[in-house]
Scaffold this active site. Structure first.
Site, PDB file in Angstrom:
ATOM      1  N   ARG A  51      10.703   2.307   3.959  1.00  0.00           N
ATOM      2  CA  ARG A  51      11.415   3.279   4.795  1.00  0.00           C
ATOM      3  C   ARG A  51      10.737   3.559   6.128  1.00  0.00           C
ATOM      4  O   ARG A  51      11.382   3.522   7.184  1.00  0.00           O
ATOM      5  CB  ARG A  51      11.547   4.633   4.059  1.00  0.00           C
ATOM      6  CG  ARG A  51      12.692   4.731   3.111  1.00  0.00           C
ATOM      7  CD  ARG A  51      12.291   5.586   1.943  1.00  0.00           C
ATOM      8  NE  ARG A  51      11.270   4.865   1.208  1.00  0.00           N
ATOM      9  CZ  ARG A  51      11.543   3.960   0.270  1.00  0.00           C
ATOM     10  NH1 ARG A  51      12.776   3.755  -0.077  1.00  0.00           N
ATOM     11  NH2 ARG A  51      10.582   3.284  -0.334  1.00  0.00           N
ATOM     12  N   THR A  52       9.459   3.865   6.082  1.00  0.00           N
ATOM     13  CA  THR A  52       8.818   4.353   7.310  1.00  0.00           C
ATOM     14  C   THR A  52       8.788   3.251   8.366  1.00  0.00           C
ATOM     15  O   THR A  52       9.204   3.462   9.508  1.00  0.00           O
ATOM     16  CB  THR A  52       7.399   4.870   6.995  1.00  0.00           C
ATOM     17  OG1 THR A  52       7.481   5.740   5.868  1.00  0.00           O
ATOM     18  CG2 THR A  52       6.808   5.608   8.174  1.00  0.00           C
ATOM     19  N   LYS A  80     -10.584  -9.706   8.853  1.00  0.00           N
ATOM     20  CA  LYS A  80     -11.852 -10.335   9.248  1.00  0.00           C
ATOM     21  C   LYS A  80     -12.936  -9.286   9.465  1.00  0.00           C
ATOM     22  O   LYS A  80     -14.030  -9.591   9.912  1.00  0.00           O
ATOM     23  CB  LYS A  80     -11.663 -11.114  10.548  1.00  0.00           C
ATOM     24  CG  LYS A  80     -10.608 -12.192  10.483  1.00  0.00           C
ATOM     25  CD  LYS A  80     -10.401 -12.786  11.880  1.00  0.00           C
ATOM     26  CE  LYS A  80      -9.031 -13.411  12.017  1.00  0.00           C
ATOM     27  NZ  LYS A  80      -8.642 -13.555  13.427  1.00  0.00           N
ATOM     28  N   ARG A 101       0.123   3.118   9.803  1.00  0.00           N
ATOM     29  CA  ARG A 101      -0.144   3.548   8.414  1.00  0.00           C
ATOM     30  C   ARG A 101      -1.412   2.847   7.950  1.00  0.00           C
ATOM     31  O   ARG A 101      -1.578   1.646   8.173  1.00  0.00           O
ATOM     32  CB  ARG A 101       1.020   3.185   7.499  1.00  0.00           C
ATOM     33  CG  ARG A 101       0.684   3.394   6.026  1.00  0.00           C
ATOM     34  CD  ARG A 101       1.865   3.220   5.124  1.00  0.00           C
ATOM     35  NE  ARG A 101       2.830   4.301   5.300  1.00  0.00           N
ATOM     36  CZ  ARG A 101       3.894   4.475   4.527  1.00  0.00           C
ATOM     37  NH1 ARG A 101       4.131   3.645   3.522  1.00  0.00           N
ATOM     38  NH2 ARG A 101       4.726   5.469   4.744  1.00  0.00           N
ATOM     39  N   HIS A 129       1.430  12.810   6.024  1.00  0.00           N
ATOM     40  CA  HIS A 129       2.560  11.914   6.351  1.00  0.00           C
ATOM     41  C   HIS A 129       3.562  12.737   7.160  1.00  0.00           C
ATOM     42  O   HIS A 129       4.639  13.075   6.685  1.00  0.00           O
ATOM     43  CB  HIS A 129       3.172  11.388   5.055  1.00  0.00           C
ATOM     44  CG  HIS A 129       4.115  10.233   5.220  1.00  0.00           C
ATOM     45  ND1 HIS A 129       4.602   9.814   6.443  1.00  0.00           N
ATOM     46  CD2 HIS A 129       4.679   9.403   4.293  1.00  0.00           C
ATOM     47  CE1 HIS A 129       5.415   8.784   6.266  1.00  0.00           C
ATOM     48  NE2 HIS A 129       5.471   8.514   4.961  1.00  0.00           N
TER      49      HIS A 129
HETATM   50  N1   CP Z   1       8.662   7.715   2.107  1.00  0.00           N
HETATM   51  C1   CP Z   1       7.906   6.668   2.489  1.00  0.00           C
HETATM   52  O1   CP Z   1       6.876   6.816   3.153  1.00  0.00           O
HETATM   53  O2   CP Z   1       8.389   5.459   2.080  1.00  0.00           O
HETATM   54  P1   CP Z   1       7.734   4.049   2.417  1.00  0.00           P
HETATM   55  O3   CP Z   1       6.391   4.001   1.727  1.00  0.00           O
HETATM   56  O4   CP Z   1       8.694   3.017   1.895  1.00  0.00           O
HETATM   57  O5   CP Z   1       7.553   3.972   3.897  1.00  0.00           O
END
Ligand code: CP
Length: 357
Positions: A51-52, A80, A101, A129
């Site tokens: 999703r993100t 590396k 991320r 998040h």
């Molecule tokens: N909700 C969420 O962060 O989903 P993903 O890990 O698929 O990005």
């Protein structure tokens, strides 16, 4: 420069403005189709995501911009041994804005100290998040019309569930919000969330171990996955793995206007027959993620052009050693830095917020 490292980087007024932009995008999407023409978004995902990452990329494409990046650390020079600090210095030369991320807590904070362009924290380990929280806030706004006076049940892995930490930080700033924290004792929210967020804000909260006993009180039920990848051992994960499973039977006492949310991905904590319940909003929630990320990209790029600055963290450098093994400060050469906790007797690591007496 303004970044989005956690929800508290935004004022309530700024969140309102972003929600208003997202709602306008929902109604008048075409108006925004060239808003980011010539701009590039880098998506640096050192950890898996559906999703993100894809909603960020869809968001930038729908704004007329372009995207570049990677979807796993193994395909970047991190494999590396390159540090986050160096990676960000390099990518800042190639993109106008970066969504990152990373499995280590505080990685986005480190990135924000090394970058020449706005950084968006797309999840840093079990810490925060914030773009999921903006997604959640847009969903709550569209379902409930506002945030004040709601009773929010958060259920599952509240220890490692970063979406929960950011959502509590956001929702406790509204009036008369009550939190019901539903988890096994071993997966309760971290100490700093209780002392420095919930108690500091004066919000009413309680911690319980069963969802059935509180179901009838809730306006929102926010389910979360047990975060297998964050456990220190497989045995520990197996102990908690089926701790909570929401099914239609458990919803019998729930309010008629309950909103059921989940950041997804789901494993088995919501039975699939709940998907047909009109109160289940988790798929709409994922779609809202694209609209609010469009609004966020527009806002951060506007602030960058206006040379807006954020208030810097007040920091103390004192030979402090963070005790969290998942903190980035224990993984790459960085100054160990802390700030005084709200209780004035503990230090909080500036990277991951872990408290040390
Ligand atoms: N909700 C969420 O962060 O989903 P993903 O890990 O698929 O990005």
């Amino acid at each position: 420069m303004r970044h989005l490292l956690d929800t508290t980087d935004l004022t309530l007024g700024e969140i309102d403005e972003m929600i208003a932009i997202a709602c306008d995008i929902i109604s008048n999407g075409k108006k925004y189709s060239k808003a980011c023409e010539g701009k590039k978004l880098a998506t640096l995902f050192f950890e898996p995501s559906t999703r993100t990452r894809l909603s960020f990329e869809a968001a930038m494409l729908e704004l007329g911009g372009s995207v570049l990046g990677f979807s796993e650390g193994g395909s970047s020079s991190a494999s590396k041994g390159e540090s986050v600090s160096d990676t960000i210095r390099i990518v800042s030369n190639y993109a106008d804005i970066i969504a990152m991320r990373h499995p280590l807590e505080g990685a986005a904070y480190v990135a924000s100290r090394k970058t020449g362009v706005p950084i968006i924290n797309a999840g840093d380990g079990g810490h925060a998040h914030p773009t999921q929280t903006l997604t959640d806030l847009l969903t709550i706004y569209r379902e409930k019309g506002g945030f004040n006076g709601l009773t929010l049940g958060l259920c599952g892995d509240l220890k490692f569930g970063r979406t929960v930490h950011s959502l509590i930080k956001a929702m406790c700033r509204y009036e008369n919000v009550k939190f019901v924290l539903i988890s096994p004792k071993g997966l309760a929210v971290p100490d700093y969330i209780i002392t420095d967020v919930l108690e500091q804000s004066g919000c009413e909260y309680k911690e319980v171990t069963s969802m059935e006993e509180v179901m009838n009180e809730l306006d929102i039920l926010y389910m979360t996955r047990i975060q297998r990848e964050r456990f220190y051992s497989q045995e520990e994960y197996l102990r908690y793995k089926d701790a909570f499973i929401l099914d239609t039977e458990k919803l019998e006492n729930a309010k008629a206007d309950l909103t059921i949310m989940h950041p997804l991905p789901r494993v088995n904590e919501i039975a699939t027959d709940v998907d047909d319940d009109p109160r289940a909003k988790y798929f709409e929630q994922a779609l809202n993620g694209k609209y609010i990320r469009m609004a966020l990209i527009l806002t951060l790029l506007k602030w960058y052009e206006e040379k807006a600055v954020s208030t810097d963290y007040p920091v103390t450098i004192n030979g402090f050693q963070c005790t969290n093994p998942h903190c980035i400060s224990n993984h790459e050469p960085l100054e160990q830095v802390s700030k005084l906790g709200e209780d004035k007797s503990t230090l909080r690591c500036v990277y991951c917020e872990t408290r040390t007496k």
